[in-house]
Design an enzyme around this catalytic site. Structure first.
Site, PDB file in Angstrom:
ATOM      1  N   THR A 119       1.627  -2.103  -0.109  1.00 16.56           N
ATOM      2  CA  THR A 119       2.002  -2.664   0.359  1.00 16.56           C
ATOM      3  C   THR A 119       2.696  -3.611  -0.965  1.00 16.56           C
ATOM      4  O   THR A 119       3.750  -4.699  -0.131  1.00 16.56           O
ATOM      5  CB  THR A 119       0.059  -3.476   0.076  1.00 16.56           C
ATOM      6  OG1 THR A 119      -0.084  -2.726   1.117  1.00 16.56           O
ATOM      7  CG2 THR A 119       0.816  -5.117   0.505  1.00 16.56           C
ATOM      8  N   GLU A 124      -9.377   0.846   3.755  1.00 15.04           N
ATOM      9  CA  GLU A 124      -9.211   0.418   2.512  1.00 15.04           C
ATOM     10  C   GLU A 124     -10.170  -1.229   2.676  1.00 15.04           C
ATOM     11  O   GLU A 124     -10.469  -1.987   1.528  1.00 15.04           O
ATOM     12  CB  GLU A 124      -8.500   0.588   2.003  1.00 15.04           C
ATOM     13  CG  GLU A 124      -8.238  -0.293   0.515  1.00 15.04           C
ATOM     14  CD  GLU A 124      -6.797  -0.874  -0.108  1.00 15.04           C
ATOM     15  OE1 GLU A 124      -5.590   0.218   0.479  1.00 15.04           O
ATOM     16  OE2 GLU A 124      -6.330  -0.675  -1.204  1.00 15.04           O
ATOM     17  N   ASP A 178      -6.163   3.935   5.060  1.00 10.68           N
ATOM     18  CA  ASP A 178      -5.525   3.528   4.373  1.00 10.68           C
ATOM     19  C   ASP A 178      -4.229   2.420   5.302  1.00 10.68           C
ATOM     20  O   ASP A 178      -3.336   3.439   5.426  1.00 10.68           O
ATOM     21  CB  ASP A 178      -4.933   4.372   3.449  1.00 10.68           C
ATOM     22  CG  ASP A 178      -4.133   2.460   2.470  1.00 10.68           C
ATOM     23  OD1 ASP A 178      -4.013   1.824   2.872  1.00 10.68           O
ATOM     24  OD2 ASP A 178      -3.735   3.544   1.371  1.00 10.68           O
ATOM     25  N   ASP A 204      -6.385   6.569   0.060  1.00  6.43           N
ATOM     26  CA  ASP A 204      -5.116   7.363  -0.412  1.00  6.43           C
ATOM     27  C   ASP A 204      -4.579   8.640  -0.465  1.00  6.43           C
ATOM     28  O   ASP A 204      -3.490   8.561   0.070  1.00  6.43           O
ATOM     29  CB  ASP A 204      -4.991   6.567  -2.221  1.00  6.43           C
ATOM     30  CG  ASP A 204      -5.099   5.030  -2.595  1.00  6.43           C
ATOM     31  OD1 ASP A 204      -4.030   4.802  -1.628  1.00  6.43           O
ATOM     32  OD2 ASP A 204      -5.783   5.255  -3.369  1.00  6.43           O
ATOM     33  N   ILE A 214      -2.210   0.283   5.671  1.00  2.26           N
ATOM     34  CA  ILE A 214      -0.567  -0.116   4.592  1.00  2.26           C
ATOM     35  C   ILE A 214      -0.371   1.300   3.344  1.00  2.26           C
ATOM     36  O   ILE A 214      -1.421   0.333   2.827  1.00  2.26           O
ATOM     37  CB  ILE A 214      -0.226  -0.951   4.020  1.00  2.26           C
ATOM     38  CG1 ILE A 214       0.378  -1.616   5.568  1.00  2.26           C
ATOM     39  CG2 ILE A 214       1.314  -1.018   4.044  1.00  2.26           C
ATOM     40  CD1 ILE A 214       1.212  -3.740   5.888  1.00  2.26           C
ATOM     41  N   ASP A 215      -0.432   2.100   3.007  1.00  2.00           N
ATOM     42  CA  ASP A 215       0.043   2.600   1.693  1.00  2.00           C
ATOM     43  C   ASP A 215       1.100   2.235   1.472  1.00  2.00           C
ATOM     44  O   ASP A 215       2.247   2.901   1.302  1.00  2.00           O
ATOM     45  CB  ASP A 215      -0.885   4.228   1.375  1.00  2.00           C
ATOM     46  CG  ASP A 215      -0.741   4.487  -0.042  1.00  2.00           C
ATOM     47  OD1 ASP A 215      -1.783   4.115  -0.886  1.00  2.00           O
ATOM     48  OD2 ASP A 215      -0.450   5.524  -0.405  1.00  2.00           O
TER      49      ASP A 215
HETATM   50  C1  IPD Z   1      -1.504   2.003  -3.849  1.00  2.00           C
HETATM   51  C2  IPD Z   1      -0.529   3.392  -4.259  1.00  2.00           C
HETATM   52  C3  IPD Z   1       0.649   3.706  -5.035  1.00  2.00           C
HETATM   53  C4  IPD Z   1      -0.046   3.777  -5.533  1.00  2.00           C
HETATM   54  C5  IPD Z   1      -1.744   2.506  -6.061  1.00  2.00           C
HETATM   55  C6  IPD Z   1      -2.429   2.649  -4.960  1.00  2.00           C
HETATM   56  P1  IPD Z   1      -1.799   0.214  -1.753  1.00  2.00           P
HETATM   57  O1  IPD Z   1      -1.618   1.675  -2.420  1.00  2.00           O
HETATM   58  O2  IPD Z   1      -0.318   3.603  -2.941  1.00  2.00           O
HETATM   59  O3  IPD Z   1       1.451   4.373  -5.046  1.00  2.00           O
HETATM   60  O4  IPD Z   1       0.151   3.549  -7.795  1.00  2.00           O
HETATM   61  O5  IPD Z   1      -2.763   3.290  -7.403  1.00  2.00           O
HETATM   62  O6  IPD Z   1      -3.797   1.767  -4.535  1.00  2.00           O
HETATM   63  O7  IPD Z   1      -2.457  -0.778  -2.690  1.00  2.00           O
HETATM   64  O8  IPD Z   1      -0.624   0.803  -1.178  1.00  2.00           O
HETATM   65  O9  IPD Z   1      -2.462   0.873  -0.813  1.00  2.00           O
HETATM   66 CA    CA Z   2      -3.011   2.788  -1.248  1.00  2.00          CA
HETATM   67 CA    CA Z   3      -3.629   0.058   1.299  1.00  2.00          CA
END
Ligand code: IPD
Ligand code: CA
Ligand code: CA
Length: 280
Positions: free
Chosen positions: A109, A77, A104, A232, A106-107
């Site tokens: 963030t 990402e 990813d 994701d 950190i999913d």
């Molecule tokens: C997000 C998370 C969040 C989702 C967003 C994503 P990130 O990823 O998965 O739950 O609702 O659409 O972008 O930005 O924390 O890697």
């Molecule tokens: Ca993510």
């Molecule tokens: Ca992320």
């Protein structure tokens, strides 16, 4: 399997061992920096955040993978310009790769930034576009979710199985509130409006990858979100499949790396689930 000559692979470790090692190392480091990050930046919008910890974790994973598999391709990402068009272009240019790692760092963030303890590291390996290894690590609970294609999915060594709920009305379902407030968010809000009265309850905990791992583990019976990216979903897609669940786009077409609008479930409720989402 990998047809590189053995001397180009340092240590000769398996794909899965490297994926686990990367997720565990990055996850521990991310957790150790929780509350101590110093740079908070916005990406696509004020709802799309990044810290130096996201970038550092991705670097760590990328370097470790390159040490073991220098000829493999990498899609992370933080190496892609923000926004849906840039993500689609990045995936397109990586799509032909024989081996592609999709990461990813950190999913979740936003959760990480606020100290809300629900985030993870997500790592998938695709072979000619098909995910063959998926690892999701939650460092807060020290839970490592792992799947290998054809070999099942496990959390801390225990085989996972999706839930047995046969009806939406008995199902706990999760979704997300996407950062793209122009298109993805309104579409998802319509889904929430349609589903909320039909399900036992909804959860929006802020990590798509961890939600998918929870579907695989039977803790949720379904998850959907509009406007996600390959990093994701990729690892979680294999967790769900290998736990006996179903993952498709929101029209019920089979999941592939280009799918951005995703619906995953225990399989039993899938028709009713995407049917309810289509009525919006
Ligand atoms: C997000 C998370 C969040 C989702 C967003 C994503 P990130 O990823 O998965 O739950 O609702 O659409 O972008 O930005 O924390 O890697
Ligand atoms: Ca993510
Ligand atoms: Ca992320």
């Amino acid at each position: 399997m990998d047809n590189q000559s053995p001397e180009t692979i340092v240590g000769g470790k398996s794909f899965t061992a490297v994926a686990i090692n990367c997720a565990a190392k990055a996850g521990e480091w991310v957790k150790s920096r929780s509350g101590n990050f110093t740079q908070l930046d916005q990406k696509f919008s004020q709802h799309d955040l990044v810290t130096e910890v996201d970038k550092g974790a991705e670097r760590l994973i990328r370097n470790l993978i390159a040490t073991h598999f220098p000829h493999h391709s990498f899609l992370g990402e933080e190496g892609v310009e923000p926004g849906p068009e840039a993500s689609a272009r990045a995936l397109e240019s990586a799509a032909d790769a024989e081996y592609l790692w999709i990461v990813d760092p950190i999913d979740g963030t936003t959760n990480y930034v606020h100290g809300f303890p629900f985030y993870c590291v997500s790592i998938a390996l695709a072979h000619h576009g098909q995910v063959i290894v998926g690892v999701i690590y939650d460092p807060v609970r020290d839970e490592l979710f792992l799947a290998e294609r054809g070999k099942g999915a496990y959390v801390h060594g225990r085989k996972m199985k999706v839930s047995e709920d046969g009806e939406l009305s008995r199902s706990l379902i999760a979704t997300g509130l996407p950062a793209d407030h122009l298109q993805a968010l309104p579409a998802n809000l319509k889904g929430i409006q349609s589903l909320a009265p039909k399900v036992r309850n909804l959860r929006v905990a802020g990590s798509a990858a961890l939600h998918l791992a929870y579907v695989a583990a039977g803790r949720l019976s379904g998850f959907w979100e509009v406007g996600l990216n390959a990093w994701d979903i990729a690892a979680g897609s294999l967790l769900v499949e290998e736990s006996g669940g179903t993952i498709t786009d929101m029209n019920g077409e089979p999941y592939h790396l280009g799918v951005r609008n995703v619906a995953a479930s225990n399989g039993r409720i899938h028709g009713e689930f995407i049917g309810a989402l289509k009525t919006v």
